[in-house]
Write a protein that holds these residues in place. Structure first.
Motif, PDB file in Angstrom:
ATOM      1  N   LYS A 153       0.835  -1.202   0.000  1.00 32.55           N
ATOM      2  CA  LYS A 153       0.000   0.000   0.000  1.00 32.55           C
ATOM      3  C   LYS A 153       0.873   1.258   0.000  1.00 32.55           C
ATOM      4  O   LYS A 153       0.655   2.182  -0.765  1.00 32.55           O
ATOM      5  CB  LYS A 153      -0.917   0.015   1.225  1.00 32.55           C
ATOM      6  CG  LYS A 153      -2.189  -0.797   1.033  1.00 32.55           C
ATOM      7  CD  LYS A 153      -2.913  -0.996   2.357  1.00 32.55           C
ATOM      8  CE  LYS A 153      -3.794   0.177   2.707  1.00 32.55           C
ATOM      9  NZ  LYS A 153      -5.158   0.042   2.154  1.00 32.55           N
ATOM     10  N   GLU A 157       0.083   3.008  -3.451  1.00 33.36           N
ATOM     11  CA  GLU A 157      -1.125   3.839  -3.354  1.00 33.36           C
ATOM     12  C   GLU A 157      -0.882   5.307  -3.717  1.00 33.36           C
ATOM     13  O   GLU A 157      -1.741   5.938  -4.311  1.00 33.36           O
ATOM     14  CB  GLU A 157      -1.791   3.675  -1.984  1.00 33.36           C
ATOM     15  CG  GLU A 157      -2.715   2.476  -1.997  1.00 33.36           C
ATOM     16  CD  GLU A 157      -3.516   2.313  -0.723  1.00 33.36           C
ATOM     17  OE1 GLU A 157      -4.350   1.393  -0.689  1.00 33.36           O
ATOM     18  OE2 GLU A 157      -3.327   3.083   0.236  1.00 33.36           O
ATOM     19  N   GLU A 162      -4.573   0.630  -6.695  1.00 28.48           N
ATOM     20  CA  GLU A 162      -5.263   0.050  -5.557  1.00 28.48           C
ATOM     21  C   GLU A 162      -4.687  -1.311  -5.161  1.00 28.48           C
ATOM     22  O   GLU A 162      -4.297  -2.103  -6.021  1.00 28.48           O
ATOM     23  CB  GLU A 162      -6.756  -0.104  -5.885  1.00 28.48           C
ATOM     24  CG  GLU A 162      -7.595  -0.369  -4.655  1.00 28.48           C
ATOM     25  CD  GLU A 162      -9.087  -0.520  -4.988  1.00 28.48           C
ATOM     26  OE1 GLU A 162      -9.823  -0.961  -4.083  1.00 28.48           O
ATOM     27  OE2 GLU A 162      -9.510  -0.211  -6.118  1.00 28.48           O
TER      28      GLU A 162
END
Ligand SMILES: Nc1nc2c(ncn2[C@@H]2O[C@H](COP(=O)(O)OP(=O)(O)OP(=O)(O)O)[C@@H](O)[C@H]2O)c(=O)[nH]1
Length: 453
Positions: A153, A157, A162
């Motif tokens: 992440k 991100e 995602e």
């Protein structure tokens, strides 16, 4: 050099020295050829290339160098350099074999032994496909290492990619399946599934790959191999190749690894295609593996081909107007230009690498300028929206009372506005300080749309 990074630099240097010996010699005779071939042998063995493979390769080089007559107009020396280049290229697999994105979505499953660089490579891969215009979703089915989900992440991100995962879920197969279904519904182009990587040896790895693979039916399974293990990569690649007909390989950590030559050649020897190489810890440090480019860089035969491709790749993602580039290079730009440039640089990332690839341009950009955070950029945009046309075009007129007005108008603080102006001044100063002659030359090349070297 590869992609501006030092990759297998020791090997490259030794090979380059061998070719220099050839270039310097007054006559090219059998003794010289044998001498140069011996140097090549030594260089490859030092890079942990399997001795038998080295002997096969150098025998071919020697035979051709001694027996083949150079074509008209080509010197004996040039001919031998070409033979070395050709044989090394064949040795590393000859042709580039890219990952094909044909189906929508194309599902890629990555597997790799603990610590091989798998999670980092998944992040790099997702970014690579995003840069090539694909919408990408990443599934973290690593139920073994709880940090993996967070790590992914954090890495991707910020780029708007995602990550699907669930640190509470213990069933990796279920997680992989759910993730793939989730992104299928979302209509992405590429789904990359990061598997658990809990294994220390081939057997467990292959077993897990089979299980996940049977459930999600990937179009391609990608094995991540740590390049620092040298020729030991052979067994891993072989077991993997035998287990999946749709397997390809990424060799990581080739920056600074003394054994990288061994890892690359060992994987090639199994017949499994190497599709990418990892050349650093950052997200953009992933390069499609092309033996021709790789060898020409390794031998120091000029980076021009690679450079052109890199630019082609970059121009796809950033609309760079020529006049912008020139302004930018000459340090003549206002705030509007700066915003466009920051936006461009943020997307390009490896601008620094590009500058380094241009012969004689060893400039290094301040890190802060290369990696502009999304948040900061957004703030800058908001601030600029509150500036007048005059201020944007001529930032020098922005005094303290204007700063206060701009901060109020944009809902930011005077500190934020000052930061923007500082950034602008810093950039301007930096580009001003660069060598004008080289910059002009570079700008000219941009305008010509190529690198006439
Ligand atoms: N220098 C360099 N470091 C790399 C490269 N690829 C990965 N690494 C580093 O290698 C280390 C391990 O990478 P990870 O991606 O966490 O490894 P992993 O295989 O997912 O590890 P596990 O999830 O623990 O199995 C990290 O410190 C990475 O930054 C590379 O190409 N070059």
């Amino acid at each position: 050099m590869y992609g501006g990074k030092m990759v297998l630099d020791k090997l490259g240097q030794s090979l380059n020295n061998a070719l220099k010996k050839l270039a310097r010699a007054s006559t090219v005779d059998e003794a010289l050829v044998r001498d140069v071939v011996r140097d090549i042998q030594r260089a490859l063995i030092t890079s942990d290339v399997n001795v038998r493979l080295v002997l096969d390769l150098t025998k071919k080089i020697e035979k051709r160098a001694l027996e083949e007559k150079p074509p008209a107009g080509v010197s004996k020396k040039e001919h031998i350099v070409k033979i070395v280049y050709e044989e090394l290229t064949n040795f590393l697999g000859k042709e580039a074999k890219p990952v094909e994105i044909k189906a929508k979505p194309t599902v890629l499953l990555t597997v790799g032994i603990q610590g091989s660089g798998k999670t980092t490579s998944v992040a790099k891969l997702s970014r690579y496909f995003q840069k090539h215009g694909y919408k990408v979703g990443v599934v973290c089915s690593d139920t073994w290492r709880p940090g993996a989900y967070q790590q992914l992440k954090q890495l991707i991100e910020p780029y708007g990619i995602e990550v699907f995962g669930n640190p509470e879920e213990k069933n990796a197969i279920k997680l992989a399946k759910e993730g793939v279904e989730y992104f299928k519904k979302k209509g992405v182009d590429v789904i990359i599934v990061d598997s658990a990587g809990r294994h220390k040896e081939e057997k467990g790895l292959i077993e897990e790959m089979r299980q996940i693979s049977n459930t999600i039916n990937p179009h391609e399974v990608i094995l991540i191999i740590d390049g620092t293990i040298g020729q030991q990569a052979y067994n891993q690649a072989l077991a993997f190749k035998e287990a999946t007909p749709i397997g390809s390989i990424i060799v990581t950590k080739l920056d600074g690894s003394a054994k990288g030559g061994g890892a690359l050649s060992a994987v090639v020897a199994t017949g499994a295609p190497i599709k990418f190489i990892g050349v650093g810890e950052k997200i953009d440090d992933l390069e499609p593996f092309d033996p021709k480019r790789f060898v020409s860089r390794l031998l120091g035969l000029g980076d021009i081909q690679g450079l052109l491709e890199k630019f082609e790749e970059l121009s796809k993602e950033v609309e760079f107007k020529e006049e912008d580039m020139e302004k930018f290079l000459k340090g003549k730009f206002n705030l509007k230009d700066m915003y466009a440039q920051l936006e461009a640089m943020k997307k390009m990332g490896p601008l620094q690498q590009i500058l380094k690839m241009i012969p004689g341009m060893g400039y290094s950009l301040p890190d802060e300028m290369v990696r502009m955070s999304e948040v900061r950029l957004k703030k800058f945009k908001v601030i600029m929206d509150s500036m007048t046309e005059e201020e944007l075009e001529n930032p020098e007129i922005i005094n303290y009372s204007r700063i206060k007005r701009i901060a109020r108008g944009s809902g930011t603080t005077t500190k934020d506005v000052k930061e923007l102006i500082n950034q602008y001044n810093q950039m301007k100063k930096f580009f001003r300080s660069m060598d004008k002659r080289k910059l002009a030359k570079m700008a000219k090349r941009f305008n010509m749309g190529g690198f006439g070297i």
